[in-house]
Write a protein that holds these residues in place. Structure first.
Motif, PDB file in Angstrom:
ATOM      1  N   LEU A 151      41.835  50.801  36.136  1.00 21.27           N
ATOM      2  CA  LEU A 151      43.104  50.098  35.925  1.00 21.27           C
ATOM      3  C   LEU A 151      43.979  50.131  37.176  1.00 21.27           C
ATOM      4  CD1 LEU A 151      43.981  51.254  32.292  1.00 21.27           C
ATOM      5  CD2 LEU A 151      43.257  48.975  33.029  1.00 21.27           C
ATOM      6  N   ALA A 152      43.787  51.158  38.007  1.00 21.61           N
ATOM      7  CA  ALA A 152      44.589  51.287  39.227  1.00 21.61           C
ATOM      8  C   ALA A 152      43.931  50.617  40.431  1.00 21.61           C
ATOM      9  CB  ALA A 152      44.831  52.762  39.535  1.00 21.61           C
ATOM     10  N   LEU A 206      39.505  40.015  36.883  1.00 20.65           N
ATOM     11  CA  LEU A 206      40.002  39.306  35.700  1.00 20.65           C
ATOM     12  C   LEU A 206      40.039  37.804  35.963  1.00 20.65           C
ATOM     13  CD1 LEU A 206      42.959  41.687  34.671  1.00 20.65           C
ATOM     14  CD2 LEU A 206      40.588  41.684  33.843  1.00 20.65           C
ATOM     15  N   PHE A 207      40.499  37.428  37.156  1.00 23.19           N
ATOM     16  CA  PHE A 207      40.552  36.014  37.552  1.00 23.19           C
ATOM     17  C   PHE A 207      39.149  35.411  37.567  1.00 23.19           C
ATOM     18  CE2 PHE A 207      40.175  33.107  41.260  1.00 23.19           C
ATOM     19  CZ  PHE A 207      40.924  32.046  40.770  1.00 23.19           C
ATOM     20  N   ILE A 266      35.321  28.188  44.472  1.00 20.04           N
ATOM     21  CA  ILE A 266      36.356  29.234  44.425  1.00 20.04           C
ATOM     22  C   ILE A 266      35.763  30.563  43.969  1.00 20.04           C
ATOM     23  CG2 ILE A 266      38.460  29.978  43.223  1.00 20.04           C
ATOM     24  CD1 ILE A 266      39.326  27.009  43.218  1.00 20.04           C
ATOM     25  N   ILE A 267      34.812  30.526  43.041  1.00 17.54           N
ATOM     26  CA  ILE A 267      34.161  31.755  42.586  1.00 17.54           C
ATOM     27  C   ILE A 267      33.471  32.454  43.751  1.00 17.54           C
ATOM     28  CG2 ILE A 267      32.201  32.636  41.243  1.00 17.54           C
ATOM     29  CD1 ILE A 267      32.979  30.679  39.026  1.00 17.54           C
ATOM     30  N   ILE A 269      33.868  41.900  36.133  1.00 14.88           N
ATOM     31  CA  ILE A 269      33.896  40.436  36.083  1.00 14.88           C
ATOM     32  C   ILE A 269      33.232  39.955  34.799  1.00 14.88           C
ATOM     33  CG2 ILE A 269      33.073  38.302  37.179  1.00 14.88           C
ATOM     34  CD1 ILE A 269      33.148  39.762  39.856  1.00 14.88           C
ATOM     35  N   PHE A 270      32.050  40.505  34.514  1.00 12.12           N
ATOM     36  CA  PHE A 270      31.305  40.104  33.323  1.00 12.12           C
ATOM     37  C   PHE A 270      31.986  40.578  32.044  1.00 12.12           C
ATOM     38  CE2 PHE A 270      27.759  40.122  36.499  1.00 12.12           C
ATOM     39  CZ  PHE A 270      27.496  38.766  36.445  1.00 12.12           C
ATOM     40  N   THR A 271      32.656  41.735  32.100  1.00  8.37           N
ATOM     41  CA  THR A 271      33.366  42.238  30.931  1.00  8.37           C
ATOM     42  C   THR A 271      34.475  41.273  30.518  1.00  8.37           C
ATOM     43  OG1 THR A 271      32.915  44.547  31.528  1.00  8.37           O
ATOM     44  CG2 THR A 271      34.726  44.146  29.998  1.00  8.37           C
ATOM     45  N   THR A 272      35.231  40.797  31.511  1.00  9.13           N
ATOM     46  CA  THR A 272      36.301  39.834  31.238  1.00  9.13           C
ATOM     47  C   THR A 272      35.733  38.554  30.623  1.00  9.13           C
ATOM     48  OG1 THR A 272      37.582  40.686  33.099  1.00  9.13           O
ATOM     49  CG2 THR A 272      38.213  38.528  32.237  1.00  9.13           C
ATOM     50  N   ALA A 273      34.647  38.056  31.221  1.00 12.70           N
ATOM     51  CA  ALA A 273      34.022  36.834  30.706  1.00 12.70           C
ATOM     52  C   ALA A 273      33.523  37.045  29.278  1.00 12.70           C
ATOM     53  CB  ALA A 273      32.870  36.414  31.621  1.00 12.70           C
TER      54      ALA A 273
END
Length: 291
Positions: free
Chosen positions: A57-58, A66-67, A159-160, A184-188
């Protein structure tokens, strides 16, 4: 160079798995969502240190992951819309040609070497990718009102790749590459599972075992395609414009070879011309030093 080859191999296996989806009538979106979960798990397993939520998180690269996770889901859906409205060839070319964005970013932002022969090789590679991506059997014509979607796929895909290069170079430590990729995959996955729940509540989808198995088959090579790409971008002696050009062209070449050998796909004269240009451009980019 080995990481670049492994990234090309992993990405080409993704192509093979997608082709098998058609054979086994697998729901692509369900498999994609499961794939993100498997890819994320692969990253956390590959991470040698204990996973510390507070440390993650830090992390300075967290907003970037996340983006990218949001982009993964958005671009996937845009690719589906583009395929439905404009055909497979259009979405293939838009995705493959997006490599010009990270290439230009590397040349301009990082001031990478740009000798005449190297620039010539890159231009030839882009032409080769376009020619190899054209499929003769796809007769769908793009109409002006549908041009927005291929353009968005082109920009989003570029952009990715550019964001991955910037983040790994600026914020991600060597030891953090697995967990960086996993986030990255977790967010997706989180966004995808929300979409699946919404569809299920509306009675528009039903989870099936074969879709889960398809997602598992897709998830592992998907994770390693990103992991090895990041490793290749860090390899000494290869700048990002060279890595992205060779990676993109290698995927097209190997995927084409898989299509020929396993799916009896036929190549047009333009496809063969593209392959010839690709081979020659590899020589210019990889073997000839910038003038």
């Amino acid at each position: 160079m080995i990481y670049l080859f492994l990234s090309i191999l992993a990405s080409s296996i993704i192509f093979l798995v997608f082709k098998l989806f058609d054979t086994f009538k697998i729901d692509t979106f369900q498999a994609i969502v499961v794939n993100y979960l498997i890819a994320a798990a692969s990253g956390f397993i590959a991470y040698k240190n204990p996973v510390d939520p507070d440390q993650i998180l830090a992390a300075s690269w967290l907003p970037g992951t996340l983006f990218l996770g949001v982009l993964f889901i958005v671009i996937f859906n845009l690719m589906a819309i583009t395929t439905q409205r404009s055909g497979l060839s259009v979405v293939s070319v838009a995705t493959k040609m997006s490599v010009v964005i990270p290439i230009l970013f590397g040349l301009i932002y990082y001031k990478e070497a740009s000798g005449f022969l190297k620039i010539t090789g890159i231009i030839m590679a882009l032409v080769a990718v376009y020619l190899v991506s054209i499929k003769k059997e796809d007769k769908t014509q793009t109409v002006p009102k549908n041009l927005l979607f291929p353009i968005l796929v082109f920009l989003g895909s570029g952009i990715i790749d550019t964001s991955i290069k910037f983040l790994e170079d600026t914020y991600v430590a060597e030891s953090e590459i697995p967990v960086f990729s996993a986030l990255i995959f977790t967010t997706a996955f989180c966004l995808g599972i929300l979409a699946l729940i919404y569809q299920a509540l509306r009675g528009k989808t039903r989870l099936a075992l074969k879709n889960i198995l398809g997602g598992i088959a897709l998830g592992v090579p998907n994770y390693f395609s990103i992991y090895f790409l990041v490793r290749a971008l860090r390899a000494p002696g290869l700048d990002s414009s060279t890595v992205f050009t060779l990676n993109n062209m290698g995927i097209v070449m190997l995927a084409t070879l898989i299509g020929l050998l396993f799916f009896e796909e036929r190549l047009s004269r333009k496809n063969w011309l593209g392959i010839s240009l690709a081979l020659f451009s590899i020589v210019l980019i990889a073997l000839i030093k910038s003038s």
